[in-house]
Design an enzyme around this catalytic site. Structure first.
Site, PDB file in Angstrom:
ATOM      1  N   SER A  17     -10.104   0.653   4.115  1.00  0.00           N
ATOM      2  CA  SER A  17      -9.301   0.677   5.370  1.00  0.00           C
ATOM      3  C   SER A  17      -8.697   1.782   5.553  1.00  0.00           C
ATOM      4  O   SER A  17      -8.074   2.476   4.936  1.00  0.00           O
ATOM      5  CB  SER A  17      -8.256  -0.414   5.148  1.00  0.00           C
ATOM      6  OG  SER A  17      -8.772  -1.557   4.600  1.00  0.00           O
ATOM      7  N   ARG A  28       0.955  -1.294   0.050  1.00  0.00           N
ATOM      8  CA  ARG A  28      -0.030   0.022  -0.015  1.00  0.00           C
ATOM      9  C   ARG A  28       0.947   1.360   0.074  1.00  0.00           C
ATOM     10  O   ARG A  28       0.729   2.393   0.884  1.00  0.00           O
ATOM     11  CB  ARG A  28      -0.975  -0.033   1.194  1.00  0.00           C
ATOM     12  CG  ARG A  28      -1.800  -1.256   1.280  1.00  0.00           C
ATOM     13  CD  ARG A  28      -2.976  -1.342   0.235  1.00  0.00           C
ATOM     14  NE  ARG A  28      -3.864  -2.381   0.578  1.00  0.00           N
ATOM     15  CZ  ARG A  28      -3.536  -3.436   0.311  1.00  0.00           C
ATOM     16  NH1 ARG A  28      -2.885  -3.927  -0.636  1.00  0.00           N
ATOM     17  NH2 ARG A  28      -4.578  -4.405   0.655  1.00  0.00           N
ATOM     18  N   GLU A  46      -3.584   4.579   6.448  1.00  0.00           N
ATOM     19  CA  GLU A  46      -3.691   4.207   5.276  1.00  0.00           C
ATOM     20  C   GLU A  46      -4.158   5.522   4.409  1.00  0.00           C
ATOM     21  O   GLU A  46      -3.794   5.898   3.117  1.00  0.00           O
ATOM     22  CB  GLU A  46      -4.517   3.172   4.619  1.00  0.00           C
ATOM     23  CG  GLU A  46      -4.438   2.749   3.186  1.00  0.00           C
ATOM     24  CD  GLU A  46      -5.086   1.444   2.942  1.00  0.00           C
ATOM     25  OE1 GLU A  46      -4.757   0.418   3.211  1.00  0.00           O
ATOM     26  OE2 GLU A  46      -5.814   1.591   2.053  1.00  0.00           O
TER      27      GLU A  46
HETATM   28  P1  FAD Z   1      -8.250   9.987  -4.081  1.00  0.00           P
HETATM   29  O1  FAD Z   1      -8.746   9.519  -2.608  1.00  0.00           O
HETATM   30  O2  FAD Z   1      -8.813  10.992  -4.694  1.00  0.00           O
HETATM   31  O3  FAD Z   1      -6.481  10.258  -3.832  1.00  0.00           O
HETATM   32  C1  FAD Z   1      -5.885   9.256  -3.027  1.00  0.00           C
HETATM   33  C2  FAD Z   1      -4.295   9.842  -3.120  1.00  0.00           C
HETATM   34  O4  FAD Z   1      -3.884   9.748  -4.237  1.00  0.00           O
HETATM   35  C3  FAD Z   1      -4.225  11.399  -2.601  1.00  0.00           C
HETATM   36  O5  FAD Z   1      -2.925  11.675  -1.975  1.00  0.00           O
HETATM   37  C4  FAD Z   1      -4.204  12.059  -4.021  1.00  0.00           C
HETATM   38  O6  FAD Z   1      -3.511  13.444  -4.073  1.00  0.00           O
HETATM   39  C5  FAD Z   1      -3.550  11.223  -4.891  1.00  0.00           C
HETATM   40  N1  FAD Z   1      -3.942  10.880  -6.119  1.00  0.00           N
HETATM   41  C6  FAD Z   1      -5.033  10.701  -6.808  1.00  0.00           C
HETATM   42  N2  FAD Z   1      -5.052  10.767  -8.170  1.00  0.00           N
HETATM   43  C7  FAD Z   1      -3.813  11.147  -8.529  1.00  0.00           C
HETATM   44  C8  FAD Z   1      -3.129  11.472  -9.815  1.00  0.00           C
HETATM   45  N3  FAD Z   1      -3.767  11.262 -10.754  1.00  0.00           N
HETATM   46  N4  FAD Z   1      -1.771  11.971  -9.810  1.00  0.00           N
HETATM   47  C9  FAD Z   1      -1.187  12.137  -8.491  1.00  0.00           C
HETATM   48  N5  FAD Z   1      -1.751  12.065  -7.360  1.00  0.00           N
HETATM   49  C10 FAD Z   1      -3.026  11.406  -7.238  1.00  0.00           C
HETATM   50  N6  FAD Z   1      -7.901   0.286  -1.694  1.00  0.00           N
HETATM   51  C11 FAD Z   1      -7.107  -0.746  -1.898  1.00  0.00           C
HETATM   52  O7  FAD Z   1      -5.877  -0.786  -2.212  1.00  0.00           O
HETATM   53  N7  FAD Z   1      -7.933  -1.820  -1.899  1.00  0.00           N
HETATM   54  C12 FAD Z   1      -9.253  -1.983  -1.643  1.00  0.00           C
HETATM   55  O8  FAD Z   1      -9.532  -3.080  -1.902  1.00  0.00           O
HETATM   56  C13 FAD Z   1      -9.744  -1.064  -1.506  1.00  0.00           C
HETATM   57  N8  FAD Z   1     -11.093  -1.058  -1.279  1.00  0.00           N
HETATM   58  C14 FAD Z   1     -11.857   0.037  -1.074  1.00  0.00           C
HETATM   59  C15 FAD Z   1     -13.128  -0.028  -0.575  1.00  0.00           C
HETATM   60  C16 FAD Z   1     -13.803   0.989  -0.329  1.00  0.00           C
HETATM   61  C17 FAD Z   1     -15.480   0.890   0.157  1.00  0.00           C
HETATM   62  C18 FAD Z   1     -13.259   2.355  -0.316  1.00  0.00           C
HETATM   63  C19 FAD Z   1     -13.957   3.581  -0.216  1.00  0.00           C
HETATM   64  C20 FAD Z   1     -11.862   2.455  -0.319  1.00  0.00           C
HETATM   65  C21 FAD Z   1     -11.242   1.265  -0.834  1.00  0.00           C
HETATM   66  N9  FAD Z   1      -9.699   1.434  -1.224  1.00  0.00           N
HETATM   67  C22 FAD Z   1      -9.192   0.478  -1.418  1.00  0.00           C
HETATM   68  C23 FAD Z   1      -9.136   2.607  -1.026  1.00  0.00           C
HETATM   69  C24 FAD Z   1      -9.129   3.483  -2.499  1.00  0.00           C
HETATM   70  O9  FAD Z   1     -10.322   3.120  -2.991  1.00  0.00           O
HETATM   71  C25 FAD Z   1      -8.136   3.347  -3.333  1.00  0.00           C
HETATM   72  O10 FAD Z   1      -6.896   3.902  -2.546  1.00  0.00           O
HETATM   73  C26 FAD Z   1      -8.177   4.110  -4.497  1.00  0.00           C
HETATM   74  O11 FAD Z   1      -6.978   4.016  -5.560  1.00  0.00           O
HETATM   75  C27 FAD Z   1      -8.278   5.730  -4.340  1.00  0.00           C
HETATM   76  O12 FAD Z   1      -8.607   6.322  -5.687  1.00  0.00           O
HETATM   77  P2  FAD Z   1      -9.166   7.602  -5.722  1.00  0.00           P
HETATM   78  O13 FAD Z   1      -9.159   8.065  -6.940  1.00  0.00           O
HETATM   79  O14 FAD Z   1     -10.441   7.858  -4.900  1.00  0.00           O
HETATM   80  O15 FAD Z   1      -7.929   8.555  -5.005  1.00  0.00           O
HETATM   81  P1  NAP Z   2     -10.514 -10.098   5.017  1.00  0.00           P
HETATM   82  O1  NAP Z   2     -10.695 -10.970   4.007  1.00  0.00           O
HETATM   83  O2  NAP Z   2     -11.425 -10.111   6.094  1.00  0.00           O
HETATM   84  O3  NAP Z   2      -8.984 -10.272   5.652  1.00  0.00           O
HETATM   85  C1  NAP Z   2      -8.578  -9.320   6.722  1.00  0.00           C
HETATM   86  C2  NAP Z   2      -7.134  -8.915   6.731  1.00  0.00           C
HETATM   87  O4  NAP Z   2      -6.545  -9.998   6.589  1.00  0.00           O
HETATM   88  C3  NAP Z   2      -7.098  -8.318   5.414  1.00  0.00           C
HETATM   89  O5  NAP Z   2      -6.594  -6.961   5.516  1.00  0.00           O
HETATM   90  C4  NAP Z   2      -5.890  -9.214   4.801  1.00  0.00           C
HETATM   91  O6  NAP Z   2      -4.899  -8.231   4.248  1.00  0.00           O
HETATM   92  C5  NAP Z   2      -5.775 -10.126   5.578  1.00  0.00           C
HETATM   93  N1  NAP Z   2      -5.620 -11.366   5.162  1.00  0.00           N
HETATM   94  C6  NAP Z   2      -6.770 -12.267   4.912  1.00  0.00           C
HETATM   95  N2  NAP Z   2      -6.277 -13.490   4.187  1.00  0.00           N
HETATM   96  C7  NAP Z   2      -5.367 -13.246   3.819  1.00  0.00           C
HETATM   97  C8  NAP Z   2      -4.229 -14.173   2.917  1.00  0.00           C
HETATM   98  N3  NAP Z   2      -4.748 -15.422   2.721  1.00  0.00           N
HETATM   99  N4  NAP Z   2      -3.063 -13.723   2.826  1.00  0.00           N
HETATM  100  C9  NAP Z   2      -2.745 -12.574   3.364  1.00  0.00           C
HETATM  101  N5  NAP Z   2      -3.511 -11.611   4.064  1.00  0.00           N
HETATM  102  C10 NAP Z   2      -4.714 -12.086   4.068  1.00  0.00           C
HETATM  103  O7  NAP Z   2     -10.289  -8.678   4.561  1.00  0.00           O
HETATM  104  P2  NAP Z   2     -11.666  -7.779   3.661  1.00  0.00           P
HETATM  105  O8  NAP Z   2     -11.677  -6.545   4.892  1.00  0.00           O
HETATM  106  O9  NAP Z   2     -12.851  -8.312   3.391  1.00  0.00           O
HETATM  107  O10 NAP Z   2     -11.014  -7.129   2.523  1.00  0.00           O
HETATM  108  C11 NAP Z   2     -10.959  -8.307   1.545  1.00  0.00           C
HETATM  109  C12 NAP Z   2      -9.481  -7.745   0.643  1.00  0.00           C
HETATM  110  O11 NAP Z   2     -10.044  -6.347   0.140  1.00  0.00           O
HETATM  111  C13 NAP Z   2      -8.314  -7.655   1.341  1.00  0.00           C
HETATM  112  O12 NAP Z   2      -7.091  -7.785   0.606  1.00  0.00           O
HETATM  113  C14 NAP Z   2      -8.175  -6.170   1.539  1.00  0.00           C
HETATM  114  O13 NAP Z   2      -6.926  -5.446   1.538  1.00  0.00           O
HETATM  115  C15 NAP Z   2      -9.107  -5.437   0.710  1.00  0.00           C
HETATM  116  N6  NAP Z   2      -9.494  -4.243   0.936  1.00  0.00           N
HETATM  117  C16 NAP Z   2      -9.020  -3.316   1.081  1.00  0.00           C
HETATM  118  C17 NAP Z   2      -9.385  -1.712   1.547  1.00  0.00           C
HETATM  119  C18 NAP Z   2      -8.616  -0.466   1.369  1.00  0.00           C
HETATM  120  O14 NAP Z   2      -9.309   0.342   1.601  1.00  0.00           O
HETATM  121  N7  NAP Z   2      -7.143  -0.918   1.344  1.00  0.00           N
HETATM  122  C19 NAP Z   2     -10.731  -1.838   1.730  1.00  0.00           C
HETATM  123  C20 NAP Z   2     -11.619  -3.119   1.924  1.00  0.00           C
HETATM  124  C21 NAP Z   2     -11.281  -4.105   1.248  1.00  0.00           C
HETATM  125  P3  NAP Z   2      -4.491  -7.521   3.066  1.00  0.00           P
HETATM  126  O15 NAP Z   2      -5.560  -6.164   3.396  1.00  0.00           O
HETATM  127  O16 NAP Z   2      -3.237  -7.218   3.080  1.00  0.00           O
HETATM  128  O17 NAP Z   2      -5.195  -8.212   1.975  1.00  0.00           O
END
Ligand code: FAD
Ligand code: NAP
Length: 335
Positions: free
Chosen positions: A235, A164, A331
């Protein structure tokens, strides 16, 4: 001629925080971004870039120039027998891009279905889910320097991708505009189905990328809160990487503590579990709370402002540190 607008950001961030952006610009092209960079020099203002606002917490009005990425375009650059190189503009909606690739049977990002936000933000925190990280399919990232206006192409190896994390989230935060991302996708993908219950969710004997996408969407919709109904930014914290020694010591007091293997001598703990164990399960305070299915997700239940959400998150961080000696890093990006 570019024109600044003063807008409320309530509909431009998934926490739905109602702050104002006094000088916002909707970026539709590279030429437009260049004009805004020129203006920022003459006005001596910083540029902050916004995609879909799904990884942002606004705690005050934005007085810098806000560049909201809305440039569009998906181009297939070239193909080999095994791979296809696809360039997508930063303002494309990430999940629309995943759908496009899946429809064309291009593999590599199907596990990243339904992540909110834009293509341009995907490399910023190296988005990941269900055992896949976007870094593995990024060929290059096209950027403009917000100081000099110079174009720079970052190859995959230049991006300092981590868990991340990337150079764009750290060293180059707010100093470059990502214009587009080029992906190297596979025509004969090896599906990643080992994460959690993903395998069980797929009934087909020989699943396709479309089957994986559908399964990921089903799991996500059943578990994760939809920001339209339940404002959140995914997250709020990263899962901490801790030493194997600390993990074993903690396990004596908390036998059910989960961990996942990572780099040698270390393990990844589940921040959500640590938060639950500290007694925050379903807790609400000043309009903000912890989501019932996933404690990593903070929810804006009742029009909380950004400061209240930040304070609640700091309380969680302090308690987790006091209880386990583990710092859980944020994050979400705070402005
Ligand atoms: P923004 O929130 O608008 O920006 C995020 C950051 O990136 C800021 O610092 C911004 O300045 C910068 N940025 C954005 N666009 C640019 C650009 N073009 N150039 C330079 N900088 C830029 N993330 C995960 O990794 N995995 C997930 O599974 C995941 N699930 C999510 C589920 C939900 C319900 C929500 C609400 C969020 C989730 N996220 C997840 C987090 C988020 O969706 C991601 O990080 C996504 O990539 C953010 O995109 P955004 O366009 O909304 O970025
Ligand atoms: P989940 O499956 O309930 O798991 C809980 C946590 O345990 C996750 O954060 C995940 O880490 C870790 N995990 C579970 N199984 C794993 C495996 N086999 N190997 C390594 N790590 C494991 O999580 P969830 O909330 O439903 O989310 C599912 C996936 O979507 C995850 O990968 C999560 O990262 C992603 N997600 C991300 C965001 C965000 O905003 N970043 C929001 C929603 C969902 P990791 O997070 O490192 O995968």
């Amino acid at each position: 001629m570019i024109q600044a607008r003063s807008i409320s950001l309530k509909e431009y961030n998934t926490f739905h925080i109602d702050v104002n952006a006094l000088y916002s610009f909707f970026c539709i092209s590279e030429a437009y971004a260049r004009e805004v960079i020129k203006l920022s020099k003459s006005e001596e203002k910083k540029i902050v870039v916004l995609g879909g606002g799904s990884n942002m917490l606004f705690t005050r009005d934005v007085e810098d120039i806000l560049l909201i990425m809305q440039n569009k375009g998906i181009d297939i650059l070239n193909e080999t027998a095994d791979n296809v190189f696809v360039k997508a503009a930063a303002g494309e909606i990430w999940d629309d891009f995943v759908a496009f690739c899946v429809e064309h049977h291009y593999g590599g990002i199907e596990n990243l279905s339904l992540i909110p936000g834009t293509v341009g933000a995907a490399p910023v925190q190296n988005i990941g889910a269900y055992g896949v990280e976007v870094k593995d399919v990024i060929a290059e990232v096209e950027t403009l320097d917000t100081e000099t206006g110079e174009k720079r192409i970052f190859k995959q190896n230049d991006c300092s991708f981590g868990y991340r994390d990337s150079i764009f989230k750290n060293k180059l935060k707010n100093s470059c505009v990502i214009l587009s991302v080029t992906f190297k996708l596979s025509k004969h993908p090896r599906l990643e189905l080992s994460y959690g219950n993903l395998n069980k969710e797929i009934s087909q004997k020989e699943p396709t990328v479309a089957d994986v996408r559908e399964a990921v969407i089903r799991i996500r919709e059943s578990k994760l809160p939809n920001p339209e109904k339940c404002p959140n930014a995914g997250s709020f914290f990263k899962n901490p990487i801790i030493s194997a020694d600390l993990y074993l010591r903690l396990k004596e007091s908390y036998p059910n503590l989960v961990s996942y293997p990572t780099e040698k001598g270390k393990v990844k703990a589940a921040a959500g579990q640590l938060i639950d164990l500290c007694g925050f399960k379903e807790m609400k305070e000043n309009g903000v709370g912890v989501h019932k299915n996933q404690a990593l997700v903070l929810v804006n239940y009742d029009n909380a402002d950004g400061q209240s959400i930040l304070r609640f998150s700091e309380k969680i961080q302090a308690k987790v540190f006091e209880t386990f000696g583990i710092h859980i890093e944020r994050e979400v990006n705070v402005y």
